[in-house]
Design a protein around this motif. Structure first.
Motif, short mmCIF file in Angstrom:
data_model
loop_
_atom_site.label_atom_id
_atom_site.label_comp_id
_atom_site.label_asym_id
_atom_site.label_seq_id
_atom_site.Cartn_x
_atom_site.Cartn_y
_atom_site.Cartn_z
N HIS A 106 0.83 -1.20 0.00
CA HIS A 106 0.00 0.00 0.00
C HIS A 106 0.87 1.25 0.00
O HIS A 106 0.60 2.20 -0.74
N ARG A 107 1.93 1.25 0.80
CA ARG A 107 2.83 2.41 0.83
C ARG A 107 3.54 2.59 -0.51
O ARG A 107 3.80 3.72 -0.94
N PHE A 108 3.84 1.46 -1.17
CA PHE A 108 4.51 1.55 -2.48
C PHE A 108 3.58 2.14 -3.54
O PHE A 108 3.96 3.02 -4.30
N THR A 109 2.33 1.64 -3.55
CA THR A 109 1.39 2.14 -4.55
C THR A 109 1.01 3.59 -4.29
O THR A 109 0.70 4.32 -5.23
N GLN A 110 1.04 4.01 -3.03
CA GLN A 110 0.72 5.39 -2.70
C GLN A 110 1.94 6.31 -2.75
O GLN A 110 1.84 7.49 -2.39
N GLN A 111 3.10 5.71 -3.19
CA GLN A 111 4.35 6.48 -3.30
C GLN A 111 4.69 7.17 -1.98
O GLN A 111 5.02 8.35 -1.92
N ASN A 112 4.59 6.37 -0.90
CA ASN A 112 4.83 6.90 0.44
C ASN A 112 6.01 6.22 1.10
O ASN A 112 6.12 6.21 2.32
N LEU A 113 6.91 5.60 0.29
CA LEU A 113 8.08 4.95 0.84
C LEU A 113 9.12 5.99 1.24
O LEU A 113 9.16 7.10 0.69
N PRO A 114 10.00 5.65 2.19
CA PRO A 114 11.07 6.60 2.57
C PRO A 114 11.98 6.88 1.37
O PRO A 114 12.40 5.97 0.67
N ALA A 115 12.24 8.12 1.13
CA ALA A 115 13.06 8.50 -0.02
C ALA A 115 13.70 9.85 0.24
O ALA A 115 13.23 10.64 1.07
N CYS A 116 14.77 10.08 -0.50
CA CYS A 116 15.44 11.37 -0.43
C CYS A 116 14.78 12.31 -1.44
O CYS A 116 14.71 11.99 -2.63
N LYS A 117 14.28 13.38 -0.97
CA LYS A 117 13.58 14.33 -1.84
C LYS A 117 14.30 15.68 -1.78
O LYS A 117 13.97 16.54 -0.97
N PRO A 118 15.29 15.84 -2.63
CA PRO A 118 16.03 17.11 -2.60
C PRO A 118 15.18 18.28 -3.07
O PRO A 118 14.36 18.13 -3.98
N ILE A 119 15.36 19.39 -2.44
CA ILE A 119 14.65 20.60 -2.80
C ILE A 119 15.59 21.48 -3.60
O ILE A 119 16.66 21.88 -3.10
N LEU A 120 15.22 21.78 -4.83
CA LEU A 120 16.06 22.61 -5.69
C LEU A 120 15.82 24.08 -5.35
O LEU A 120 14.97 24.75 -5.95
N THR A 121 16.58 24.54 -4.39
CA THR A 121 16.49 25.95 -4.04
C THR A 121 17.17 26.79 -5.11
O THR A 121 17.96 26.27 -5.92
N PRO A 122 16.89 28.09 -5.16
CA PRO A 122 17.56 28.94 -6.17
C PRO A 122 19.08 28.87 -6.10
O PRO A 122 19.76 28.88 -7.12
N GLY A 123 19.62 28.77 -4.90
CA GLY A 123 21.07 28.69 -4.77
C GLY A 123 21.64 27.43 -5.41
O GLY A 123 22.67 27.47 -6.10
N TRP A 124 20.96 26.29 -5.20
CA TRP A 124 21.41 25.04 -5.81
C TRP A 124 21.31 25.09 -7.33
O TRP A 124 22.21 24.64 -8.05
N VAL A 125 20.22 25.61 -7.84
CA VAL A 125 20.04 25.69 -9.29
C VAL A 125 21.11 26.57 -9.93
O VAL A 125 21.73 26.21 -10.94
N ILE A 126 21.37 27.72 -9.32
CA ILE A 126 22.39 28.63 -9.85
C ILE A 126 23.76 27.96 -9.82
O ILE A 126 24.55 28.04 -10.77
N THR A 127 24.07 27.27 -8.71
CA THR A 127 25.38 26.60 -8.58
C THR A 127 25.54 25.50 -9.62
O THR A 127 26.62 25.35 -10.22
#
Length: 351
Positions: free
Chosen positions: A32-53
């Motif tokens: 159920h967690r797999f089908t709901q895409q609720n498994l533990p995962a790394c979800k990086p946030i592309l902040t403006p600083g990261w995108v520019i770098t």
């Protein structure tokens, strides 16, 4: 009551639950967690600083690679000479087809090339054809690779049509590709001294050893009424006829170069190179062009600016994007994870 295996029975069904329902529930929960895409995962946030770098680093890395590739390409020396028009006698230039089809007219021609920069051996000699579509579907299919390896022992030569048989006898090698073999020839001299031109090892080693049979000889080749191109030596196996091997590796584009040989001596600046060629190949029927190319090579190969230009252009674009994003971020900074900037929050605030 104890069982033989050391277990116990429970007639009333009370006690601890069996492990099977627990495992089943765990699998169901995980699924159920797999089908709901609720498994533990790394979800990086592309902040403006990261995108520019990221854009900035990409440009800084790619641009030097492109400059190195351009330098390697520019270090090669090329001489390109188109000879298909100049090697036709003046009286036949209005009707070149009649000239090329008339076997009684000499096809010998002489050219003179001037070396502008020092060319270090080995110097690759190519012939270049323009407007010749070797990638045409019908042309590419008209060959038999099993026959090239096995010769007359290979019965199925259906793909070779219309050059499958001649006068009721099978053709080896069959097909339109070998039938249209390029047959212009070149010789070089510097003053009164012939230039050392090697015709060996111009084909891929894998082709010579595996794709073309060492005991397969040409049979009934170019014996029909319609002659397409060059002839083959019936006393040599196909694995040693490297002109054929090079020609049968079909080109992907209508303008292509194929290796003819290698000059094994250096050419100095201001050297005059006499070229003696035989203009046999009929490129006039399809409006093609024939060129002779002499080229050195670098660690990156021959002269080709595409990789360098692509890298420099892509790197410059990345740096421009990084600068533009940086200016926008300084002008309109956006705090990370600010709920006030969500679209539904802005709508509710407007209401």
């Amino acid at each position: 009551m104890e069982l033989e295996d050391g277990g116990s029975t429970s007639g009333s069904g009370l006690g601890s639950p069996s492990p099977r329902p627990i495992a089943a529930r765990r699998r169901s929960k995980a699924f159920h967690r797999f089908t709901q895409q609720n498994l533990p995962a790394c979800k990086p946030i592309l902040t403006p600083g990261w995108v520019i770098t990221i854009f900035l680093l990409t440009g800084i890395i790619i641009i030097p690679v492109g400059l190195v590739a351009l330098r390697a390409s520019q270090s090669t020396v090329e001489i390109v000479d188109r000879y298909d028009n100049d090697c036709v006698p003046e009286e036949f230039r209005a009707n070149k087809l009649s000239y090329i089809k008339d076997s009684s007219i000499s096809k010998n021609c002489s050219r003179q090339l001037k070396v502008m920069k020092r060319m270090k051996a080995p110097i690759n000699v190519y012939y270049q054809l323009d407007n010749f579509y070797q990638n045409h579907r019908r042309y590419v299919k008209s060959r038999s690779d099993p026959q090239l390896r096995k010769g007359l022992h290979q019965v199925d030569t259906g793909p070779c049509k219309p050059q499958e048989t001649s006068n009721g006898l099978p053709i080896v090698p069959c097909g339109l590709i070998p039938w249209s073999l390029f047959n212009d020839s070149f010789a070089f001299a510097r003053g009164k001294t012939a230039v050392n031109l090697s015709r060996k090892n111009i084909a891929w080693k894998s082709d010579r050893e595996h794709r073309f049979g060492k005991d397969v000889y040409p049979v009934n080749f170019q014996n029909g009424t319609l002659i397409g191109g060059g002839r083959l030596d019936p006393s040599l196996p196909l694995s040693e006829q490297e002109d054929l091997i090079v020609w049968m590796r079909a080109a992907a584009l209508p303008s292509f170069r194929k290796l003819y040989g290698r000059i094994l001596e250096d050419l100095n600046p201001d050297d005059l190179l006499d070229v003696w060629l035989v203009n046999n190949y009929n490129s006039y029927n399809f409006g093609g062009k024939k060129k002779l190319v002499l080229s050195t090579s670098s660690w990156l190969g021959g002269k080709n600016d595409f990789l360098g230009v692509a890298c420099v252009s892509t790197g410059s674009f990345c740096i421009l994007i990084a600068v533009a994003f940086a200016l926008l971020h300084v002008r309109n900074p956006r705090p990370c994870a600010d709920p006030a900037l969500l679209s539904w929050s802005r709508k509710n605030g407007a209401l």
